[in-house]
Write an enzyme that holds these catalytic residues in place. Structure first.
Site, mmCIF file in Angstrom:
data_model
loop_
_atom_site.group_PDB
_atom_site.id
_atom_site.type_symbol
_atom_site.label_atom_id
_atom_site.label_comp_id
_atom_site.label_asym_id
_atom_site.label_seq_id
_atom_site.Cartn_x
_atom_site.Cartn_y
_atom_site.Cartn_z
ATOM 1 N N ASP A 28 1.674 2.677 -2.627
ATOM 2 C CA ASP A 28 2.932 2.635 -1.891
ATOM 3 C C ASP A 28 4.101 3.049 -2.799
ATOM 4 O OD1 ASP A 28 4.884 1.660 0.088
ATOM 5 O OD2 ASP A 28 5.126 -0.045 -1.260
ATOM 6 N N GLY A 41 5.994 -3.187 -4.928
ATOM 7 C CA GLY A 41 4.857 -3.431 -5.831
ATOM 8 C C GLY A 41 4.379 -4.871 -5.920
ATOM 9 N N VAL A 42 5.098 -5.820 -5.304
ATOM 10 C CA VAL A 42 4.665 -7.216 -5.427
ATOM 11 C C VAL A 42 3.809 -7.617 -4.219
ATOM 12 C CG1 VAL A 42 6.690 -7.775 -6.831
ATOM 13 C CG2 VAL A 42 6.711 -8.302 -4.396
ATOM 14 N N SER A 52 -1.731 -3.589 -2.361
ATOM 15 C CA SER A 52 -1.926 -3.648 -0.912
ATOM 16 C C SER A 52 -3.370 -3.876 -0.480
ATOM 17 C CB SER A 52 -1.420 -2.365 -0.259
ATOM 18 O OG SER A 52 -1.663 -2.437 1.132
ATOM 19 N N LYS A 53 -3.536 -4.860 0.406
ATOM 20 C CA LYS A 53 -4.854 -5.122 0.991
ATOM 21 C C LYS A 53 -5.161 -4.093 2.070
ATOM 22 C CE LYS A 53 -4.861 -9.983 -0.092
ATOM 23 N NZ LYS A 53 -4.650 -11.351 0.281
ATOM 24 N N ASN A 54 -4.198 -3.279 2.414
ATOM 25 C CA ASN A 54 -4.402 -2.222 3.413
ATOM 26 C C ASN A 54 -4.755 -0.878 2.759
ATOM 27 O OD1 ASN A 54 -3.664 -3.597 6.029
ATOM 28 N ND2 ASN A 54 -1.834 -4.048 4.837
ATOM 29 N N ARG A 71 2.019 -9.568 -0.933
ATOM 30 C CA ARG A 71 2.517 -9.880 0.415
ATOM 31 C C ARG A 71 3.237 -11.244 0.423
ATOM 32 N NH1 ARG A 71 -2.078 -9.672 4.739
ATOM 33 N NH2 ARG A 71 -2.343 -7.660 3.702
ATOM 34 N N ASP A 109 -0.669 3.893 -8.453
ATOM 35 C CA ASP A 109 -0.188 2.921 -7.480
ATOM 36 C C ASP A 109 -0.135 3.695 -6.155
ATOM 37 O OD1 ASP A 109 1.325 0.572 -6.525
ATOM 38 O OD2 ASP A 109 2.977 1.992 -6.437
ATOM 39 N N ASP A 121 5.836 3.148 -9.296
ATOM 40 C CA ASP A 121 7.244 3.247 -8.868
ATOM 41 C C ASP A 121 7.975 1.918 -9.037
ATOM 42 O OD1 ASP A 121 5.783 1.971 -6.752
ATOM 43 O OD2 ASP A 121 7.503 2.302 -5.447
HETATM 44 P P1 B16 Z 1 -0.075 -5.516 1.809
HETATM 45 P P2 B16 Z 1 1.668 -0.916 -4.044
HETATM 46 C C1 B16 Z 1 2.471 -2.937 -2.476
HETATM 47 O O1 B16 Z 1 1.840 -1.675 -2.618
HETATM 48 C C2 B16 Z 1 3.834 -2.777 -1.825
HETATM 49 O O2 B16 Z 1 4.704 -2.006 -2.675
HETATM 50 C C3 B16 Z 1 4.450 -4.128 -1.580
HETATM 51 O O3 B16 Z 1 5.708 -3.997 -0.950
HETATM 52 C C4 B16 Z 1 3.477 -4.946 -0.708
HETATM 53 O O4 B16 Z 1 3.994 -6.261 -0.529
HETATM 54 C C5 B16 Z 1 2.119 -5.013 -1.400
HETATM 55 O O5 B16 Z 1 1.623 -3.702 -1.630
HETATM 56 C C6 B16 Z 1 1.094 -5.759 -0.554
HETATM 57 O O6 B16 Z 1 0.775 -4.984 0.570
HETATM 58 O O7 B16 Z 1 0.780 -6.479 2.563
HETATM 59 O O8 B16 Z 1 -0.392 -4.256 2.582
HETATM 60 O O9 B16 Z 1 -1.322 -6.167 1.252
HETATM 61 O O10 B16 Z 1 3.035 -0.431 -4.440
HETATM 62 O O11 B16 Z 1 1.072 -1.919 -5.028
HETATM 63 O O12 B16 Z 1 0.717 0.195 -3.695
HETATM 64 MG MG MG Z 2 4.387 0.934 -5.413
#
Ligand code: B16
Ligand code: MG
Length: 216
Positions: free
Chosen positions: A10, A46-47, A116-118, A49, A8, A170
């Site tokens: 973030d 982890g959830v 995350s899409k980023n 956006r 994972d 996490d």
């Molecule tokens: P984005 P992970 C997750 O990352 C974040 O923990 C979560 O808080 C966020 O909403 C999700 O990515 C979407 O991210 O807005 O950047 O697309 O923990 O799955 O790496």
């Molecule tokens: Mg995470």
């Protein structure tokens, strides 16, 4: 035997969780939602956006249309992307870089399984990209963790059967996703011992018996 480790992003490899929190907090303030706090932010770990947006809106008393919600999520993402511009190697969490190197030296394939899409920009800016074999992220998926989709796509891209993959997470949703996908799991982060993972460690900088883990 573990052939691939799927991380994972973030909260495991990078400390972007604080940036997500700051961006959501800014949006909440603009909406007049003052009660959004760090405890609520834990539910966003982890959830997706859109699911994260619902956590913020639940603290207010207004209803929003789907169009309004999409615009709010985009606004938050723009704040977050602005914050990501300053991201560099220092955003790597303790032990992350060493762990990626250790796995590369042992011939273990490394994947990313992030909501995350980023993800692409984060991997690039933190200098982790050269250590990653395959990426599965919010850009590839239809379903959010605890659905195993993001990890199953990573395993497929890596060419490794699910039973020979170890997921490092996490979030409780992420550990549930790993289990639902038939993968082994290592839980890290502030809630590591409550996630229900097969093995847990406070962080990647903690003493981790990789010989034992990879022999699972
Ligand atoms: P984005 P992970 C997750 O990352 C974040 O923990 C979560 O808080 C966020 O909403 C999700 O990515 C979407 O991210 O807005 O950047 O697309 O923990 O799955 O790496
Ligand atoms: Mg995470």
């Amino acid at each position: 035997m573990i052939k691939s480790v799927i991380f994972d992003l973030d909260g495991v490899l990078v400390s972007t969780d604080e940036l997500h929190y700051q961006a959501w907090k800014k949006l909440a303030a603009e909406l007049g939602i003052t009660g959004f706090n760090r405890e609520d932010n834990e539910k966003q770990r982890g959830v997706s956006r859109m699911a994260s947006l619902e956590v913020v809106l639940a603290k207010g008393d207004r209803q929003y249309t789907n169009e309004e919600k999409a615009a709010l999520a985009e606004k938050k993402n723009n704040y977050y992307k602005e914050m990501l511009k300053d991201l560099d190697e220092r955003a790597a969490l303790p032990g992350a870089a060493n762990t990626l190197k250790l796995l590369r030296e042992r011939g273990i394939l490394v994947g990313i399984g992030s909501a995350s899409k980023n993800t692409p920009v984060i991997l690039e800016k933190t200098g982790m990209l050269p250590y990653i074999d395959k990426v599965s992220c919010g850009l590839d998926t239809m379903k959010s963790k605890p659905d195993p989709e993001v990890f199953l796509i990573a395993a497929k891209k890596l060419g490794t059967p699910a039973g020979e993959c170890l997921v490092v997470e996490d979030s409780a949703a992420g550990i549930q996703a790993a289990k639902a996908g038939g993968m082994k799991s290592l839980g890290v982060g502030p809630y590591y011992n409550t996630l229900g993972a097969d093995v847990c460690a406070a962080s990647l900088a903690a003493e981790i018996d990789w010989d034992k883990l990879l022999a699972m």
